[in-house]
Write a protein that holds these residues in place. Structure first.
Motif, PDB file in Angstrom:
ATOM      1  N   PRO A 159      22.422  42.772 -30.062  1.00  0.00           N
ATOM      2  CA  PRO A 159      24.089  42.364 -29.165  1.00  0.00           C
ATOM      3  C   PRO A 159      23.344  41.453 -28.465  1.00  0.00           C
ATOM      4  CG  PRO A 159      23.675  44.126 -28.972  1.00  0.00           C
ATOM      5  CD  PRO A 159      22.631  44.215 -29.546  1.00  0.00           C
ATOM      6  N   TYR A 160      23.601  40.593 -27.943  1.00  0.00           N
ATOM      7  CA  TYR A 160      23.782  39.317 -27.118  1.00  0.00           C
ATOM      8  C   TYR A 160      24.887  38.733 -26.375  1.00  0.00           C
ATOM      9  CZ  TYR A 160      25.063  35.247 -29.560  1.00  0.00           C
ATOM     10  OH  TYR A 160      25.890  33.576 -30.079  1.00  0.00           O
ATOM     11  N   TYR A 161      25.879  38.712 -26.871  1.00  0.00           N
ATOM     12  CA  TYR A 161      26.850  38.081 -25.594  1.00  0.00           C
ATOM     13  C   TYR A 161      28.278  39.293 -26.258  1.00  0.00           C
ATOM     14  CZ  TYR A 161      29.962  35.085 -29.192  1.00  0.00           C
ATOM     15  OH  TYR A 161      30.296  34.852 -30.296  1.00  0.00           O
ATOM     16  N   LEU A 162      28.827  39.170 -25.095  1.00  0.00           N
ATOM     17  CA  LEU A 162      30.549  40.453 -25.016  1.00  0.00           C
ATOM     18  C   LEU A 162      31.951  39.155 -24.476  1.00  0.00           C
ATOM     19  CD1 LEU A 162      30.464  43.725 -24.997  1.00  0.00           C
ATOM     20  CD2 LEU A 162      32.166  42.050 -23.559  1.00  0.00           C
ATOM     21  N   TYR A 163      32.888  39.496 -24.757  1.00  0.00           N
ATOM     22  CA  TYR A 163      33.776  39.258 -24.539  1.00  0.00           C
ATOM     23  C   TYR A 163      35.283  39.380 -24.783  1.00  0.00           C
ATOM     24  CZ  TYR A 163      35.212  35.911 -27.813  1.00  0.00           C
ATOM     25  OH  TYR A 163      36.406  35.164 -29.134  1.00  0.00           O
ATOM     26  N   ARG A 164      36.270  39.726 -23.911  1.00  0.00           N
ATOM     27  CA  ARG A 164      37.062  41.071 -24.373  1.00  0.00           C
ATOM     28  C   ARG A 164      39.290  39.630 -24.193  1.00  0.00           C
ATOM     29  NH1 ARG A 164      37.954  45.484 -20.482  1.00  0.00           N
ATOM     30  NH2 ARG A 164      39.490  46.410 -22.200  1.00  0.00           N
ATOM     31  N   GLN A 165      39.639  40.425 -24.759  1.00  0.00           N
ATOM     32  CA  GLN A 165      41.048  39.138 -24.793  1.00  0.00           C
ATOM     33  C   GLN A 165      41.935  40.124 -24.612  1.00  0.00           C
ATOM     34  OE1 GLN A 165      40.258  37.279 -28.564  1.00  0.00           O
ATOM     35  NE2 GLN A 165      40.585  36.001 -28.018  1.00  0.00           N
ATOM     36  N   GLN A 166      43.533  39.437 -23.876  1.00  0.00           N
ATOM     37  CA  GLN A 166      44.626  40.450 -23.675  1.00  0.00           C
ATOM     38  C   GLN A 166      44.901  40.662 -25.154  1.00  0.00           C
ATOM     39  OE1 GLN A 166      46.905  38.032 -20.842  1.00  0.00           O
ATOM     40  NE2 GLN A 166      47.037  38.608 -19.783  1.00  0.00           N
ATOM     41  N   TYR A 167      45.895  41.601 -25.779  1.00  0.00           N
ATOM     42  CA  TYR A 167      46.346  42.510 -26.328  1.00  0.00           C
ATOM     43  C   TYR A 167      45.846  42.094 -27.830  1.00  0.00           C
ATOM     44  CZ  TYR A 167      49.785  39.212 -23.686  1.00  0.00           C
ATOM     45  OH  TYR A 167      50.652  38.630 -23.383  1.00  0.00           O
ATOM     46  N   MET A 168      44.274  42.763 -27.046  1.00  0.00           N
ATOM     47  CA  MET A 168      43.477  43.252 -28.177  1.00  0.00           C
ATOM     48  C   MET A 168      43.517  45.126 -28.922  1.00  0.00           C
ATOM     49  SD  MET A 168      39.348  41.776 -26.989  1.00  0.00           S
ATOM     50  CE  MET A 168      38.780  41.557 -28.645  1.00  0.00           C
ATOM     51  N   ARG A 169      43.379  44.834 -30.412  1.00  0.00           N
ATOM     52  CA  ARG A 169      43.686  46.592 -31.270  1.00  0.00           C
ATOM     53  C   ARG A 169      42.953  47.215 -30.285  1.00  0.00           C
ATOM     54  NH1 ARG A 169      48.369  47.648 -33.143  1.00  0.00           N
ATOM     55  NH2 ARG A 169      48.315  48.859 -34.834  1.00  0.00           N
ATOM     56  N   GLY A 170      43.534  48.020 -29.645  1.00  0.00           N
ATOM     57  CA  GLY A 170      42.976  49.879 -29.528  1.00  0.00           C
ATOM     58  C   GLY A 170      41.753  49.057 -27.980  1.00  0.00           C
ATOM     59  N   GLN A 171      42.291  47.816 -27.416  1.00  0.00           N
ATOM     60  CA  GLN A 171      41.304  47.370 -26.320  1.00  0.00           C
ATOM     61  C   GLN A 171      39.770  46.824 -26.084  1.00  0.00           C
ATOM     62  OE1 GLN A 171      43.034  49.587 -22.125  1.00  0.00           O
ATOM     63  NE2 GLN A 171      43.821  47.443 -21.734  1.00  0.00           N
ATOM     64  N   LEU A 172      39.773  46.849 -27.044  1.00  0.00           N
ATOM     65  CA  LEU A 172      37.784  47.191 -27.404  1.00  0.00           C
ATOM     66  C   LEU A 172      37.449  45.668 -27.345  1.00  0.00           C
ATOM     67  CD1 LEU A 172      38.325  48.447 -31.133  1.00  0.00           C
ATOM     68  CD2 LEU A 172      37.861  49.264 -29.494  1.00  0.00           C
ATOM     69  N   GLU A 173      36.335  45.202 -27.825  1.00  0.00           N
ATOM     70  CA  GLU A 173      36.073  43.480 -27.498  1.00  0.00           C
ATOM     71  C   GLU A 173      35.724  42.888 -28.216  1.00  0.00           C
ATOM     72  OE1 GLU A 173      33.724  47.440 -28.446  1.00  0.00           O
ATOM     73  OE2 GLU A 173      34.410  47.240 -27.064  1.00  0.00           O
ATOM     74  N   ASN A 174      35.365  41.217 -27.847  1.00  0.00           N
ATOM     75  CA  ASN A 174      33.699  40.883 -29.147  1.00  0.00           C
ATOM     76  C   ASN A 174      32.682  40.640 -28.983  1.00  0.00           C
ATOM     77  OD1 ASN A 174      36.961  40.197 -29.919  1.00  0.00           O
ATOM     78  ND2 ASN A 174      37.084  38.005 -29.142  1.00  0.00           N
ATOM     79  N   ILE A 175      32.278  41.218 -30.012  1.00  0.00           N
ATOM     80  CA  ILE A 175      30.431  40.952 -29.658  1.00  0.00           C
ATOM     81  C   ILE A 175      29.924  40.236 -30.943  1.00  0.00           C
ATOM     82  CG2 ILE A 175      28.639  42.009 -29.955  1.00  0.00           C
ATOM     83  CD1 ILE A 175      30.575  45.013 -29.231  1.00  0.00           C
ATOM     84  N   GLY A 176      29.516  38.921 -29.859  1.00  0.00           N
ATOM     85  CA  GLY A 176      28.314  38.761 -31.102  1.00  0.00           C
ATOM     86  C   GLY A 176      26.810  39.059 -31.049  1.00  0.00           C
ATOM     87  N   TYR A 177      25.905  39.128 -32.368  1.00  0.00           N
ATOM     88  CA  TYR A 177      24.822  39.513 -32.285  1.00  0.00           C
ATOM     89  C   TYR A 177      24.107  38.412 -33.231  1.00  0.00           C
ATOM     90  CZ  TYR A 177      27.107  44.354 -32.702  1.00  0.00           C
ATOM     91  OH  TYR A 177      28.305  45.356 -32.258  1.00  0.00           O
TER      92      TYR A 177
END
Length: 475
Positions: free
Chosen positions: A384-402
C-alpha cells in the motif's frame, strides 16, 4: 464553531456529524431525530449543548483548533452511541480525507513514525489494523516528501467530460458529445496550458510530475487529444512522471496511444471498476470486461507504460465472488498499480438521486471484499502506498492505492499529502501553492462550469499570476 450558533429541528443525524465533524454517512438518510445544537464562547471555552429527543448533553473545549477537534470527537461518539452503535469504529474519531497527512505532521513533530502512530492511537482511538496500514504507507511515502524545495511542483490538467455517466459519479460536467462549445473549450484549455508554461519558465520551476485526469481525458477526438497532449508535453521534462487517465477502453484508439507515446507519457490508468459485464452495464459503463483486457494486453505489448487499474468494492449487485474474480485477473496480469476504492454514495449521483441504495451490498460484505483484495494484493507482492477517505463511504472505510515495489505514482502521493505545490489547468481543478516547513496553502479553484471557465479565462489567469507572484517572488 461560531459564537451563538443555533440549530433546531428534525434532521438526519449524519448531517449533524458532517457539519460538526466532517464525517457524513454514518447514518442513513431516513434516520431522523429532533436535534438542537447551541454553541457559545464562554470564559475562553467553547460550549456546545446538544439536545437529542429532549435529553441535553454539554460538550466543552478550549477556544482553539484543538478545542474544536475535541468537541467534534465527543459529538461523533455521542451520535454513534445514540444510534446504538459502538462508540468507535475502526477509524475511531479520526475524520477528514487525508489521514496520512496528519500522520506526517506528527512524524515531523515527534521525529519518529512510532511516536506519531502512538499519538494517533491515543488521540483518535484508531484500531491497530488501521494504524498498521497508516504506518506502512507513511513509511513508504516518507522519501517522496523529504525534498521541500519551493520550486518543485506538480501539474494537473482536467477534462471534466465523459461519454456515459456512471451511476456512482457526481463529478463530470456532462457528456462530451452533448457539449456544443467543444472547439472553444479546447482553445481555452490550450491557452491555459501555455500560460502555465510561461509561469514555469518565468520562475524557473522544476516540474516533477504531470497528471491528466477527468472525467475521461481520452474522450477528446484524436486531433484534439493530440493537440492538448502536445501542449502538456512542453511542461514536463522527458522521463519525468507523466500520467494520463485512460480509464475507459471505449474512448481509446490506437492513434491516441501513439500520441501518448510521442508525447512521452509513461503512465496510464485503465479502470475496469469491475470485471463483471452485468455489473458494468448496471453502473453505466460503455464497455465490457473483454474490452478492458484487450486494451491492457495491447498496451503491454506495444508500449512501456506503467498501468494503474481501479476497482470499486460495494457496487450494486456485487458480492465477494466478483472481487475474487477481479483479484484473479490482477494477480495473473500484475499491472504496476492497483487502487481499491470503497463505494461512496455521493449526492448528485444517479445512485443517490434514484434511490438505488437497496442494490448496494451490506457494509459487512463490502468490508470483506476490501480485506480480501488487500490480502490477495499483498500476497502477490503489492504494497500500500497512498490512502484517502471520502464522505458517504460504505462502512466508513477508505480507498487504498497499491504498487509493485518501485512503481508508485508519485503524483498520487503529492496530491494526498499536500507538501508540494500543484498547479491545475482546466475546469474544476484546484491549484495549491504550498511552502515548507508549515505547509500552509494559497488556493485557486477553477470553475466547474465549463462555459464559465471558458468565458472568464483571462480573469482566472490574471488571478493565478498574482498568486504566483506573491508566492515565488518572496521565496
Amino acid at each position: 464553531m461560531l459564537n451563538g450558533y443555533h440549530y433546531t429541528g428534525p434532521l438526519p443525524l449524519g448531517s449533524v456529524v458532517a457539519h460538526n465533524c466532517g464525517a457524513a454517512g454514518l447514518f442513513s438518510r431516513n434516520e431522523e431525530a429532533d436535534v438542537i445544537l447551541r454553541a457559545v464562547e464562554r470564559d475562553d471555552m467553547y460550549v456546545l449543548t446538544v439536545s437529542i429527543r429532549g435529553v441535553e448533553h454539554t460538550l466543552t473545549g478550549p477556544v482553539s483548533s484543538m478545542g474544536r477537534r475535541s468537541i467534534g470527537q465527543s459529538l461523533l461518539v455521542l451520535l454513534r452511541t445514540e444510534q446504538g452503535l459502538p462508540a468507535h469504529n475502526e477509524w475511531g474519531t479520526m475524520v477528514g480525507v487525508r489521514p496520512t497527512k496528519l500522520l506526517h505532521k506528527y512524524i515531523d513533530q515527534y521525529g519518529s513514525l512510532e511516536d506519531a502512530t502512538r499519538h494517533i492511537r491515543d488521540e483518535f482511538s484508531v484500531s491497530l489494523e488501521k494504524l498498521d496500514i497508516l504506518s506502512r504507507i507513511g513509511q513508504y511515502q516518507r522519501p517522496f516528501l523529504e525534498s521541500h524545495s519551493n520550486k518543485d511542483i506538480s501539474l494537473y490538467c482536467g477534462i471534466p467530460f465523459c461519454e456515459t455517466r456512471c451511476v456512482y459519479c457526481s463529478f463530470p460536467y456532462g457528456l462530451y458529445q452533448e457539449y456544443h462549445r467543444q472547439s472553444e473549450f479546447i482553445a481555452a484549455l490550450l491557452e491555459d496550458i501555455d500560460d502555465v508554461r510561461q509561469i514555469c519558465e518565468s520562475y524557473n520551476l522544476h516540474m516533477k510530475t504531470l497528471y491528466m485526469g477527468g472525467g475521461t481525458p481520452t474522450i477528446l477526438n484524436n486531433e484534439d487529444f493530440h493537440r492538448v497532449l502536445t501542449g502538456l508535453s512542453t511542461l514536463i521534462p522527458k522521463g519525468h512522471e507523466f500520467t494520463v487517465e485512460a480509464g475507459r477502453p471505449d474512448s481509446i484508439t490506437t492513434e491516441k496511444i501513439q500520441s501518448m507515446q510521442a508525447c512521452h507519457v509513461n503512465r496510464i490508468s485503465i479502470n475496469p471498476q469491475t470485471m463483471d459485464d452485468t455489473i458494468l452495464r448496471r453502473i453505466g459503463r460503455g464497455h465490457s470486461a473483454q474490452d478492458i483486457d484487450d486494451m491492457y494486453q495491447y498496451v503491454k505489448k506495444h508500449t512501456d507504460f506503467a498501468v494503474n487499474m481501479d476497482f470499486i468494492a460495494g457496487l450494486p449487485g456485487q458480492n465477494i465472488k466478483h472481487m475474487i474474480h477481479n483479484m484473479d485477473y490482477i494477480c495473473h496480469n500484475l499491472p504496476e498499480n492497483v487502487t481499491i476504492h470503497t463505494l461512496a454514495i455521493k449526492r448528485g449521483s444517479p445512485l443517490y438521486d434514484l434511490n438505488m441504495q437497496h442494490d448496494v451490498p451490506d457494509e459487512s460484505i463490502v468490508k470483506h471484499m476490501v480485506q480480501y483484495a488487500q490480502e490477495r494484493l499483498e500476497q502477490a507482492g503489492y504494497v500500500p502506498y497512498y490512502l484517502y477517505r471520502q464522505q458517504y463511504m460504505r462502512g466508513q472505510l477508505e480507498n487504498i492505492g497499491y504498487t509493485l515495489p518501485g512503481k508508485a505514482c508519485e503524483y498520487n502521493i503529492q496530491i494526498m499529502e499536500e507538501r508540494q505545490t500543484i498547479m491545475s489547468m482546466g475546469p474544476g481543478g484546484s491549484s495549491k501553492w504550498i511552502k515548507a516547513p508549515a505547509f500552509r496553502q494559497k488556493k485557486q479553484h477553477m470553475p466547474k462550469d465549463v462555459d464559465v471557465y471558458t468565458d472568464t479565462l483571462k480573469a482566472l489567469l490574471a488571478k493565478r499570476h498574482a498568486l504566483c507572484k506573491s508566492f515565488w517572488e518572496v521565496v
